[in-house]
Every structure is written in structure tokens, then in C-alpha cells.
Motif scaffolding. Sequence first.
Motif, PDB file in Angstrom:
ATOM      1  N   VAL A  14       0.827  -1.200   0.000  1.00  0.00           N
ATOM      2  CA  VAL A  14       0.000   0.000   0.000  1.00  0.00           C
ATOM      3  C   VAL A  14       0.866   1.257   0.000  1.00  0.00           C
ATOM      4  CG1 VAL A  14      -1.740   1.273   1.307  1.00  0.00           C
ATOM      5  CG2 VAL A  14      -1.858  -1.203   1.166  1.00  0.00           C
ATOM      6  N   ASP A  15       1.971   1.253   0.747  1.00  0.00           N
ATOM      7  CA  ASP A  15       2.822   2.439   0.791  1.00  0.00           C
ATOM      8  C   ASP A  15       3.585   2.658  -0.514  1.00  0.00           C
ATOM      9  OD1 ASP A  15       4.233   0.148   1.292  1.00  0.00           O
ATOM     10  OD2 ASP A  15       5.643   1.072   2.688  1.00  0.00           O
ATOM     11  N   GLU A  16       3.726   1.629  -1.336  1.00  0.00           N
ATOM     12  CA  GLU A  16       4.397   1.778  -2.627  1.00  0.00           C
ATOM     13  C   GLU A  16       3.411   2.133  -3.742  1.00  0.00           C
ATOM     14  OE1 GLU A  16       6.527  -1.777  -3.455  1.00  0.00           O
ATOM     15  OE2 GLU A  16       7.735  -1.650  -1.648  1.00  0.00           O
ATOM     16  N   GLU A  17       2.125   2.116  -3.449  1.00  0.00           N
ATOM     17  CA  GLU A  17       1.108   2.381  -4.465  1.00  0.00           C
ATOM     18  C   GLU A  17       1.250   3.780  -5.059  1.00  0.00           C
ATOM     19  OE1 GLU A  17      -2.172   1.566  -6.842  1.00  0.00           O
ATOM     20  OE2 GLU A  17      -1.206   0.164  -5.483  1.00  0.00           O
ATOM     21  N   ARG A  18       1.601   4.763  -4.244  1.00  0.00           N
ATOM     22  CA  ARG A  18       1.680   6.128  -4.760  1.00  0.00           C
ATOM     23  C   ARG A  18       2.876   6.338  -5.679  1.00  0.00           C
ATOM     24  NH1 ARG A  18       3.442   9.139   0.810  1.00  0.00           N
ATOM     25  NH2 ARG A  18       4.743   7.414   1.475  1.00  0.00           N
ATOM     26  N   TYR A  19       3.859   5.451  -5.674  1.00  0.00           N
ATOM     27  CA  TYR A  19       5.026   5.582  -6.539  1.00  0.00           C
ATOM     28  C   TYR A  19       4.850   4.848  -7.875  1.00  0.00           C
ATOM     29  CZ  TYR A  19       7.186   7.281  -2.298  1.00  0.00           C
ATOM     30  OH  TYR A  19       7.469   7.994  -1.169  1.00  0.00           O
ATOM     31  N   PRO A  21       3.285   4.056 -11.612  1.00  0.00           N
ATOM     32  CA  PRO A  21       2.840   4.952 -12.696  1.00  0.00           C
ATOM     33  C   PRO A  21       1.319   5.135 -12.669  1.00  0.00           C
ATOM     34  CG  PRO A  21       4.362   3.295 -13.516  1.00  0.00           C
ATOM     35  CD  PRO A  21       4.044   2.920 -12.106  1.00  0.00           C
ATOM     36  N   LEU A  22       0.876   6.263 -13.179  1.00  0.00           N
ATOM     37  CA  LEU A  22      -0.541   6.602 -13.181  1.00  0.00           C
ATOM     38  C   LEU A  22      -1.357   5.578 -13.967  1.00  0.00           C
ATOM     39  CD1 LEU A  22      -2.735   8.686 -12.455  1.00  0.00           C
ATOM     40  CD2 LEU A  22      -2.211   9.837 -14.612  1.00  0.00           C
ATOM     41  N   TYR A  23      -0.792   5.082 -15.062  1.00  0.00           N
ATOM     42  CA  TYR A  23      -1.484   4.089 -15.892  1.00  0.00           C
ATOM     43  C   TYR A  23      -1.821   2.841 -15.076  1.00  0.00           C
ATOM     44  CZ  TYR A  23      -2.262   1.216 -20.076  1.00  0.00           C
ATOM     45  OH  TYR A  23      -2.804   0.420 -21.046  1.00  0.00           O
ATOM     46  N   ALA A  24      -0.881   2.358 -14.298  1.00  0.00           N
ATOM     47  CA  ALA A  24      -1.111   1.159 -13.488  1.00  0.00           C
ATOM     48  C   ALA A  24      -2.096   1.443 -12.361  1.00  0.00           C
ATOM     49  CB  ALA A  24       0.212   0.643 -12.921  1.00  0.00           C
ATOM     50  N   ARG A  25      -2.043   2.637 -11.792  1.00  0.00           N
ATOM     51  CA  ARG A  25      -2.984   2.976 -10.723  1.00  0.00           C
ATOM     52  C   ARG A  25      -4.398   3.149 -11.250  1.00  0.00           C
ATOM     53  NH1 ARG A  25      -0.366   7.954  -7.850  1.00  0.00           N
ATOM     54  NH2 ARG A  25       0.347   8.261  -9.961  1.00  0.00           N
ATOM     55  N   LEU A  26      -4.554   3.762 -12.426  1.00  0.00           N
ATOM     56  CA  LEU A  26      -5.890   3.952 -12.990  1.00  0.00           C
ATOM     57  C   LEU A  26      -6.540   2.628 -13.366  1.00  0.00           C
ATOM     58  CD1 LEU A  26      -5.462   7.114 -15.244  1.00  0.00           C
ATOM     59  CD2 LEU A  26      -6.687   6.919 -13.086  1.00  0.00           C
ATOM     60  N   LEU A  27      -5.739   1.692 -13.859  1.00  0.00           N
ATOM     61  CA  LEU A  27      -6.288   0.384 -14.217  1.00  0.00           C
ATOM     62  C   LEU A  27      -6.498  -0.505 -12.990  1.00  0.00           C
ATOM     63  CD1 LEU A  27      -4.351  -0.517 -17.475  1.00  0.00           C
ATOM     64  CD2 LEU A  27      -6.728   0.190 -17.249  1.00  0.00           C
ATOM     65  N   GLY A  28      -5.939  -0.128 -11.861  1.00  0.00           N
ATOM     66  CA  GLY A  28      -6.087  -0.918 -10.644  1.00  0.00           C
ATOM     67  C   GLY A  28      -5.345  -2.243 -10.725  1.00  0.00           C
ATOM     68  N   LEU A  29      -4.161  -2.232 -11.316  1.00  0.00           N
ATOM     69  CA  LEU A  29      -3.378  -3.460 -11.476  1.00  0.00           C
ATOM     70  C   LEU A  29      -2.824  -3.889 -10.130  1.00  0.00           C
ATOM     71  CD1 LEU A  29      -1.428  -2.574 -14.724  1.00  0.00           C
ATOM     72  CD2 LEU A  29      -3.588  -3.785 -14.506  1.00  0.00           C
ATOM     73  N   ARG A  30      -3.011  -5.164  -9.800  1.00  0.00           N
ATOM     74  CA  ARG A  30      -2.518  -5.688  -8.532  1.00  0.00           C
ATOM     75  C   ARG A  30      -1.388  -6.689  -8.723  1.00  0.00           C
ATOM     76  NH1 ARG A  30      -7.811  -7.802  -5.938  1.00  0.00           N
ATOM     77  NH2 ARG A  30      -8.209  -8.204  -8.115  1.00  0.00           N
ATOM     78  N   PHE A  31      -1.404  -7.435  -9.797  1.00  0.00           N
ATOM     79  CA  PHE A  31      -0.401  -8.486  -9.993  1.00  0.00           C
ATOM     80  C   PHE A  31       0.578  -8.137 -11.101  1.00  0.00           C
ATOM     81  CE2 PHE A  31      -3.862 -10.451  -7.802  1.00  0.00           C
ATOM     82  CZ  PHE A  31      -3.213 -11.212  -6.852  1.00  0.00           C
ATOM     83  N   ASN A  33       2.850  -5.560 -12.699  1.00  0.00           N
ATOM     84  CA  ASN A  33       3.462  -4.347 -12.176  1.00  0.00           C
ATOM     85  C   ASN A  33       4.379  -3.738 -13.233  1.00  0.00           C
ATOM     86  OD1 ASN A  33       4.096  -2.348 -10.402  1.00  0.00           O
ATOM     87  ND2 ASN A  33       5.512  -3.560  -9.187  1.00  0.00           N
ATOM     88  N   PRO A  34       3.799  -3.063 -14.247  1.00  0.00           N
ATOM     89  CA  PRO A  34       4.649  -2.484 -15.294  1.00  0.00           C
ATOM     90  C   PRO A  34       5.376  -1.252 -14.782  1.00  0.00           C
ATOM     91  CG  PRO A  34       2.363  -1.886 -15.654  1.00  0.00           C
ATOM     92  CD  PRO A  34       2.389  -2.834 -14.488  1.00  0.00           C
ATOM     93  N   GLY A  35       6.573  -1.066 -15.288  1.00  0.00           N
ATOM     94  CA  GLY A  35       7.361   0.101 -14.911  1.00  0.00           C
ATOM     95  C   GLY A  35       6.941   1.323 -15.714  1.00  0.00           C
ATOM     96  N   GLY A  36       7.674   2.386 -15.525  1.00  0.00           N
ATOM     97  CA  GLY A  36       7.346   3.638 -16.193  1.00  0.00           C
ATOM     98  C   GLY A  36       7.473   3.575 -17.698  1.00  0.00           C
ATOM     99  N   VAL A  37       8.522   2.927 -18.184  1.00  0.00           N
ATOM    100  CA  VAL A  37       8.727   2.833 -19.637  1.00  0.00           C
ATOM    101  C   VAL A  37       7.642   1.990 -20.276  1.00  0.00           C
ATOM    102  CG1 VAL A  37      10.313   2.024 -21.424  1.00  0.00           C
ATOM    103  CG2 VAL A  37      11.214   3.170 -19.403  1.00  0.00           C
ATOM    104  N   LEU A  38       7.294   0.890 -19.646  1.00  0.00           N
ATOM    105  CA  LEU A  38       6.257   0.024 -20.198  1.00  0.00           C
ATOM    106  C   LEU A  38       4.899   0.715 -20.184  1.00  0.00           C
ATOM    107  CD1 LEU A  38       6.106  -2.717 -21.468  1.00  0.00           C
ATOM    108  CD2 LEU A  38       5.628  -3.684 -19.247  1.00  0.00           C
ATOM    109  N   CYS A  39       4.606   1.454 -19.138  1.00  0.00           N
ATOM    110  CA  CYS A  39       3.345   2.210 -19.109  1.00  0.00           C
ATOM    111  C   CYS A  39       3.331   3.285 -20.191  1.00  0.00           C
ATOM    112  CB  CYS A  39       3.143   2.845 -17.741  1.00  0.00           C
ATOM    113  SG  CYS A  39       2.703   1.653 -16.470  1.00  0.00           S
ATOM    114  N   PHE A  40       4.471   3.908 -20.429  1.00  0.00           N
ATOM    115  CA  PHE A  40       4.573   4.885 -21.517  1.00  0.00           C
ATOM    116  C   PHE A  40       4.281   4.227 -22.857  1.00  0.00           C
ATOM    117  CE2 PHE A  40       7.087   6.916 -24.841  1.00  0.00           C
ATOM    118  CZ  PHE A  40       6.617   8.222 -24.774  1.00  0.00           C
TER     119      PHE A  40
END
Length: 140
Positions: A14-19, A21-31, A33-40
Motif C-alpha cells: 500500500v505504501d508503494e502504491e503512490r510511486y 505509474p498513473l497508468y497502473a494505478r488507474l487500471l487498478g493493477l494488482r499483480f 506491475n509495469p514500470g514507467g517505460v512500459l506504461c509509456f
Amino acid sequence: MTGANRPAWATVAVDEERYRPLYARLLGLRFVNPGGVLCFLFFEGTIALAVLLALAELVTWWAVLVLPAVVAAMVKLNDVVAAIVVRSAALVPEQERDRFRRQMEPVVGRARVEWISHSVTGVVITADPVPPTRRADPSS
């Protein structure tokens, strides 16, 4: 999601959720875990691809909206499938997992080869043809 509602088997703390990428947070991905480049690449890359396809007149301009949505749906589907796999794996008892691991262990180097049992270390065994043996002629 808050920490109280999040299941214990989720992979992102939960404490790492804010770090994330926005794309992963908007989709609500739990398992997944794409990084910033992959979300881009998932979002901006698909928009750029759709624009290029539309400029080449291979697709209509609706593809600029549809292609990122389809990619997002596939990423979310992949996350749902990963959740199902993790849950089903958690239901398997530990002794069944150990038995499966024992059955699936590779046995490299344990094969027995009988024709080399007489060999000595450092000696090369060649495969030269053996000269034919002469048979005694029964007529003479």
C-alpha cells in the motif's frame, strides 16, 4: 483502494502504491506491475501508433481512441488472469507443491551409460572401424 480493503495476496504494498505509474494505478493493477517505460509504451506508444496508422490511411481516426482502450483492456485482463493463477496456486496444499517439485526436478547427469563404464579419465575412445574377421572356409 485503501489498505484495509486490499487482499493479503496482492503483490504491491500500500505504501508503494503512490510511486506506481498513473497508468497502473488507474487500471487498478494488482499483480502485473509495469514500470514507467512500459506504461509509456502502453499508453502514449499506442496513441502514436494509432496516429501513424491513421495518417497512413490504414485505419480511421477512431483508432486513436480505440487502440489505447483495447491495450488497456488487455493489460487489465492479464492482471485478472494472474490473480486467478495466484489464487489457485495458493489453494494447493504445501505437500502437493513439494510432490510436484520433486516430480519435475531435472535429472541432468544421472543417466547411466554402460558402454563407457570401462573408460579411464583422459583416454579418448575412438570409433575406428573394426577390420572384418576372416571366417574359416568350411570347404577347405
